[in-house]
Scaffold this active site. Structure first.
Site, short mmCIF file in Angstrom:
data_model
loop_
_atom_site.label_atom_id
_atom_site.label_comp_id
_atom_site.label_asym_id
_atom_site.label_seq_id
_atom_site.Cartn_x
_atom_site.Cartn_y
_atom_site.Cartn_z
N TYR A 169 -18.99 11.81 -13.32
CA TYR A 169 -18.99 12.97 -14.21
C TYR A 169 -17.71 13.10 -15.03
CZ TYR A 169 -22.90 14.45 -11.26
OH TYR A 169 -24.08 14.50 -10.58
N HIS B 3 -8.24 -4.69 -7.00
CA HIS B 3 -7.94 -3.91 -5.78
C HIS B 3 -9.17 -3.90 -4.86
CE1 HIS B 3 -5.12 -1.19 -3.82
NE2 HIS B 3 -6.10 -0.35 -3.56
N ARG C 268 0.79 -1.22 0.00
CA ARG C 268 0.00 0.00 0.00
C ARG C 268 0.83 1.28 0.00
NH1 ARG C 268 -4.48 0.25 4.58
NH2 ARG C 268 -4.70 -1.87 3.80
#
Length: 749
Positions: free
Chosen positions: A130, A86, A40
């Site tokens: 969007y 993931h 990570r």
């Protein structure tokens, strides 16, 4: 402690493991820490990516979001990433995607974002439903060769698919785009650099493997931040940083002076330091003006459109622009220090801090491995094709027999294999050949292809046998990448410049702008501080919060610095012009300095340059301190006196030639002040010996005028026989004279 027993078998019902809790917790926490570090927080030195970034780019390649294709919704990409590779929250994945698309965050953006992807003011990106995205050319360079067995793949978390362990990485992305992250017990912080300069350094290492860091920095001059700015870190400091992998880089905003007529001017900020939010910077500068912490700055406003344009107006046209900017560099984020901690995962997945040379060497080794693996993959493809072509050529040489076998034999495939000693693949290729491919021209085309592939195969075999050829080809590939990302391109041109910080005494100029007025500093017992104008004649008229009362009252001037001694031996410095007014109860002192709740204030006084003071601990040790050595601009203060848990006692100005000390046991010792050393910090020397207790009070006086003490009624008593208490420093002393205050102090507290 219970004894560890092996887990029961599935037939025993519930799987219960009986083991010590400490062992179970430590083992699981270690597994969590390693997972955080490797999966990570830390980037891989080879491709410079963390797993989430690598998975994003790979998923977008699988969706065929190439630079020349049309973009897809970011939500589609995020969905594929969390669904296939993931298993984390969509918010975290989308934030990672957004950062890869921000040209003010990434030196070489890896994602081409369409829509609102945030801005340098710190505004967030639009929701992922969007926005749209696709890969950039830089990302294509990182992925180039991934379909040619260039890197290893591993199973995804659910075992249904595969993902790359690392990307082929056509350019040194780790240093080009930088990285930052915090794991369990370790962190990484790598600034962005210029890819063209990094490639030049790599080419130098290919020619001279034993090159030094200083030689590499002829090409890699320092970081190259996407937001530009001026790097003022000394070159010697940067060499050390790149040699050790740890350090820091000071970066300043880029500014110019703009004349506004009639002798006035304004400062125009066109570039701000990396990772500084412009809106927060404007607010910070406005707060400096409001809190009167920037006396040289008159006004600030933001006139930015597409580019950064911050306007700073000086308080007076007589202020030199360099002086104004130097003062603001010290007070605001117009200058920042980017920490460098080149902590990465090496090729084996082990976290360690690397130097610049080690990081570039790891990248070059990876590129060579990618080159060799792609060559082997291509060689296998060529040999497979040549095998087919050999079979087809046999068929053309024996075309009539092949036609007879196909027409008349019941099992033509087996007969072809038997007759011409073919493999099954070759026999299948012959049987799948169309009639129109039996033309003479087709035979010539096959012979031409066979010749070209044979030549390519020979070249690949020579390449795989020669390490020098492999390194040479690595260099050729880097030179090709430089045509896309080099300094001559619009994307690759250097943005950050280098300069030396000018030698300007901005602090003196700021102090000169402060009007010199008398004030009285009032500090309550509970730590509320304020400054009253003029002199406070009657302290009893001062008002405090309920339950609070006067602690210290100090006459000073607005241009003074206030020195505050804490019981742990630290001195704190506050400019008197920055103190709140006495209209109310003031402000808590602990909001201005980093002072723990369990630490008490021992002494407060206005700093006078050159004045010497006796500094002592309750343990009975002390020395003479020059006040100049106590001044510090740090909120955490400056550790000057080494004390034990009993703490310190109030300071004494060296206004005489003798010093009197009294312990908790009531014994007084007098000795010459000359026996005390002058030191900038430390424990000091022993003043008086005690069997129990410690130092209660001290006084400095002149032998010519004699010693005195003040009784509880406030009357000064002359001590004519003080010489009877003279002795050598560190002695036990004698009991106080008759009539000495029972508080065992020379002055009431």
């Amino acid at each position: 402690m219970s004894k560890h027993v092996p887990p029961p078998s599935d037939d025993d019902g519930d799987r219960i493991i009986n083991e010590p809790l400490t062992e179970a917790l430590s083992r699981r926490y270690l597994a969590y820490a390693l997972s955080t570090i490797t999966g990570r927080a830390l980037p891989d030195v080879r491709d410079g990516l963390k797993p989430v970034h690598r998975r994003l780019l790979f998923a977008m390649r699988q969706l065929r979001l190439d630079p020349n294709s049309s973009a897809k919704k970011s939500a589609r990409v995020v969905g594929d990433v969390i669904g296939k590779y993931h298993p984390h929250g969509d918010t975290a994945v989308y934030e990672a995607l957004v950062r890869l698309a921000q040209d003010f965050s990434q030196r070489y953006p890896l994602i081409n974002g369409q829509g609102n992807f945030g801005n340098i003011d710190g505004d967030n990106a639009a929701a992922m439903r969007y926005t749209e995205c696709k890969l950039t050319e830089a990302a294509q360079l990182l992925l180039d060769g991934i379909d040619e067995d260039a890197v290893d793949f591993r199973s995804t978390y659910d075992g249904e698919d595969e993902e790359p362990v690392v990307l082929p990485a056509g350019f040194p992305n780790l240093l080009a785009n930088g990285s930052s992250g915090i794991a369990v017990g370790m962190a990484t912080s790598i600034p962005p650099h210029n890819a063209g300069e990094l490639i030049d350094a790599c080419l130098l290492m290919l020619d001279a493997p034993d090159v030094s860091t200083a030689d590499l920095m002829v090409h890699v001059k320092g970081p190259d931040f996407p937001t530009g700015g001026v790097i003022v870190e000394p070159h010697a400091s940067m060499v050390e940083t790149y040699e050790t992998g740890r350090g820091g880089i000071r970066t300043r905003a880029t500014w110019t002076r703009e004349d506004t007529g009639r002798g006035t001017y304004q400062i125009v900020i066109t570039e701000i330091p990396y990772q500084v939010k412009k809106a927060d910077l404007v607010e910070q500068l406005a707060n400096l003006i409001e809190n009167k912490r920037a006396p040289l700055l008159g006004d600030v406003r933001d006139e930015s459109a597409e580019d950064v344009r911050l306007i700073l107006e000086p308080k007076s046209r007589n202020i030199e622009p360099e002086v104004l900017m130097e003062s603001l560099f010290k007070l605001s984020d117009l200058e920042t220090r980017f920490p460098v901690n080149l902590n990465v995962l090496d090729a084996r997945g082990t976290p360690r801090v690397m130097s610049l040379k080690e990081a570039l060497r790891a990248f070059l080794d990876h590129r060579r491995e990618v080159l060799v693996r792609r060559a082997r993959h291509r060689l296998a493809k060529i040999e497979a094709r040549l095998h087919i072509l050999d079979g087809l050529l046999i068929a053309y040489l024996n075309l009539d027999e092949v036609i007879r076998i196909v027409r008349h034999e019941s099992e033509p495939k087996a007969k072809l294999i038997e007759t011409f000693t073919l493999s099954e693949l070759q026999a299948d290729a012959i049987l799948n050949t169309r009639l129109r491919q039996l033309a003479r021209l087709e035979e010539m085309e096959i012979r031409r292809e066979h010749g070209e592939l044979s030549e390519e195969r020979d070249g690949l075999l020579k390449l795989l046998e020669s390490e020098p050829r492999q390194w040479k080809l690595v260099g050729v590939g880097l030179k090709e990448v430089k045509k896309v990302l080099g300094q001559e391109t619009k994307l690759g041109a250097r943005r950050s410049i280098f300069a030396d910080a000018p030698d300007v005494d901005a602090e003196a100029a700021m102090e000169a702008m402060i009007p010199r007025e008398p004030i009285t500093v009032i500090l309550s017992e509970r730590g509320w501080i304020r400054a009253a104008k003029g002199k406070v004649d009657d302290p009893s008229e001062l008002k405090f919060k309920e339950g609070d009362k006067l602690g210290f009252i100090v006459p000073a001037e607005t241009t003074d610095k206030l020195l505050i001694l804490a019981s742990d031996g630290r001195f704190f410095t506050i400019g008197c012009d920055k103190l709140p007014s006495a209209r109310g109860h003031g402000e808590p002192l602990r909001l201005m300095i980093d002072l723990e709740d369990q630490v008490d204030i021992i002494d407060v006084f206005a700093h006078k340059p050159g004045v010497r003071r006796v500094l002592a601990s309750k343990a009975g040790y002390g020395f003479i301190l020059n006040e100049d050595d106590a001044v510090s601009a740090r909120r955490a203060g400056k550790q000057v006196l080494t004390v034990d848990k009993r703490g310190a006692v109030p300071t004494l100005a060296v206004s005489g030639d003798h010093m009197a000390v009294i312990g908790d046991n009531g014994k007084i010792l007098i000795f010459p002040v000359a026996e005390l050393p002058e030191m900038p910090r430390g424990k000091g020397v022993k003043l008086q010996a005690y069997r129990e207790g410690g130092l209660r009070d001290a006084a400095v006086f002149s032998a010519e005028t004699g010693a005195t003490w003040i009784d509880p009624a406030g009357r000064t008593r002359v001590w004519g026989e003080w010489r009877d208490w003279l002795g050598r420093r560190a002695g036990a002393g004698k009991l106080a004279p008759k009539g000495f205050p029972t508080s065992k102090r020379f002055k009431p507290k």
